[in-house]
Each structure stands twice: as C-alpha cells, then as structure tokens.
Design a protein around this motif. Sequence first.
Motif, PDB file in Angstrom:
ATOM      1  N   MET A 180      -2.642  11.874 134.624  1.00 17.30           N
ATOM      2  CA  MET A 180      -3.978  12.433 134.798  1.00 17.30           C
ATOM      3  C   MET A 180      -4.377  12.405 136.270  1.00 17.30           C
ATOM      4  O   MET A 180      -4.142  11.425 136.972  1.00 17.30           O
ATOM      5  N   VAL A 181      -4.997  13.485 136.729  1.00 16.21           N
ATOM      6  CA  VAL A 181      -5.536  13.538 138.084  1.00 16.21           C
ATOM      7  C   VAL A 181      -7.012  13.162 138.015  1.00 16.21           C
ATOM      8  O   VAL A 181      -7.802  13.831 137.344  1.00 16.21           O
ATOM      9  N   ARG A 182      -7.360  12.079 138.692  1.00 18.51           N
ATOM     10  CA  ARG A 182      -8.733  11.583 138.689  1.00 18.51           C
ATOM     11  C   ARG A 182      -9.501  12.254 139.836  1.00 18.51           C
ATOM     12  O   ARG A 182      -9.057  12.218 140.985  1.00 18.51           O
ATOM     13  N   GLU A 224      -9.577  21.051 131.872  1.00 17.63           N
ATOM     14  CA  GLU A 224      -8.130  20.984 132.126  1.00 17.63           C
ATOM     15  C   GLU A 224      -7.564  19.712 131.499  1.00 17.63           C
ATOM     16  O   GLU A 224      -8.088  18.621 131.717  1.00 17.63           O
ATOM     17  N   PRO A 225      -6.492  19.822 130.739  1.00 23.37           N
ATOM     18  CA  PRO A 225      -5.985  18.659 129.993  1.00 23.37           C
ATOM     19  C   PRO A 225      -5.458  17.526 130.873  1.00 23.37           C
ATOM     20  O   PRO A 225      -5.418  16.375 130.429  1.00 23.37           O
ATOM     21  N   ASP A 226      -5.083  17.834 132.117  1.00 23.89           N
ATOM     22  CA  ASP A 226      -4.534  16.801 132.987  1.00 23.89           C
ATOM     23  C   ASP A 226      -5.521  16.330 134.044  1.00 23.89           C
ATOM     24  O   ASP A 226      -5.151  15.641 134.985  1.00 23.89           O
ATOM     25  N   PHE A 227      -6.810  16.694 133.891  1.00 23.82           N
ATOM     26  CA  PHE A 227      -7.846  16.264 134.828  1.00 23.82           C
ATOM     27  C   PHE A 227      -8.811  15.298 134.156  1.00 23.82           C
ATOM     28  O   PHE A 227      -9.131  15.442 132.975  1.00 23.82           O
ATOM     29  N   GLU A 228      -9.287  14.349 134.933  1.00 25.02           N
ATOM     30  CA  GLU A 228     -10.368  13.468 134.482  1.00 25.02           C
ATOM     31  C   GLU A 228     -11.393  13.374 135.608  1.00 25.02           C
ATOM     32  O   GLU A 228     -11.072  12.906 136.705  1.00 25.02           O
ATOM     33  N   ALA A 275      -3.256  16.814 144.864  1.00 24.73           N
ATOM     34  CA  ALA A 275      -2.917  15.532 144.242  1.00 24.73           C
ATOM     35  C   ALA A 275      -1.432  15.229 144.387  1.00 24.73           C
ATOM     36  O   ALA A 275      -1.028  14.061 144.481  1.00 24.73           O
ATOM     37  N   ALA A 276      -0.608  16.273 144.448  1.00 29.51           N
ATOM     38  CA  ALA A 276       0.848  16.106 144.576  1.00 29.51           C
ATOM     39  C   ALA A 276       1.294  15.937 146.020  1.00 29.51           C
ATOM     40  O   ALA A 276       2.497  15.858 146.290  1.00 29.51           O
TER      41      ALA A 276
END
Length: 212
Positions: free
Chosen positions: A1-3, A24-28, A120-121
Amino acid sequence: MVRILVVDDHPIVRAGIAGLLATEPDFEVVGEAASGEAALDLVSAARPDVVLMDLRMPGMGGVEATRRLTRLTASPPRVLVFTTYEEDDQILAAIEAGANGYLVKAAPADELAAGVRAVAAGQTVLAPSIAAQLVARAHAGPEDRAERGPRLTPREVEILRLVGDGMSNPEIAGRLFIGESTVKTHLLRAFEKLGVSDRTRAVTRAMECGIL
C-alpha cells in the motif's frame, strides 16, 4: 500500500483529491493538511510514503514545506507537487526544494494515480507541459531569456485574450468553466508579470510583447 498525505488549503479540493485517491486499491490516504505547518506536524504520526503538496497556502507554502520535509533525517517521505501553477519560478523552486514530481491539477485522474505510484517507487514525474518548459529553459541562451519578456501561462494568455475581446470576469468564468475568483487570480498574476495595474494596459502590454 502507498500511504499518502494530501496537503491543500481548499477543503473541498482536498476532500475531492483524498476521495479520488482512496478509490485506488493500492492507496491509503493517511491524513489531510491545510498548510505546510500542519503537514510537518502530521508526517511523524501518519508516516506517509508520498506527500501530495499544493504550493500556495496560508502560512508556510508548499515550497518551504517540501524543503523541510525532504531534510528529515529518518526516511523522509517523497513529495509530489500537485498544483494549478505552471510558472518557471514555481517549478524550479519546488524542484530545488527537493520535490520528486510536479503535476498540475488539470491532469486526469489516471495520470495523478500513475504519478503517485511512480514517485513512491523512486521515480521522478513531470507533467508534459512542465517538462517542456524546463527543456526550453535549459536550451535558452542568455539572449533568449532577455528577449522573451514576461512569461505568462497558457491560461493567463487565454484570459487576457478574452479580456481583449471585451468579456467581463463573470463572462470569462462562464466561458472557461472556472470560478470568477480564479479568473481574478490569473489576471492579478498577469498584471504583476506585465508590470501593469489594470485590464486595458495588460492587454496592450501583452500585445506590445508579442504575447497576444
């Protein structure tokens, strides 16, 4: 997850951005802040991977907040500037302060999401219009910079052109589907760059400079 920490002084805009990212499923989205000071206070507790940073806010602006965030000794978050401003001075100031990317709010949702993931990457992200400006600036010689005169954004030029057509601020706002206050902001910034204090002189000065 990307915070993600969202920093913007406009509550509705901030909530809209946070809501969009939350789909987005990979974002928090781990926090929201209305100023640079609030962002600095939240970082240690929220531990975001990416700070989505507006530039112009009351108190500490986005450039100074970015500078301070990127100087944190313990794993500083990466900063993605997300703003309406496309001026050279704003772009360079943000990048020199340590921003890892620069997108404008006219960007579509998928471009914003991709930008957050890329930053983020560990990648650097620039909107195409921003990249083009930086390349043009890098390639320009001293004579070119001196001759270019005031550098207005495409939106400022568009609004001045409509002013030249005799349109009022409310009419321009309706034509461009933006708020009247946004029109006024663009005009004031154009006035400052052109060294004038009224609409008529702004148009004539822009024509003298070859902008219109």
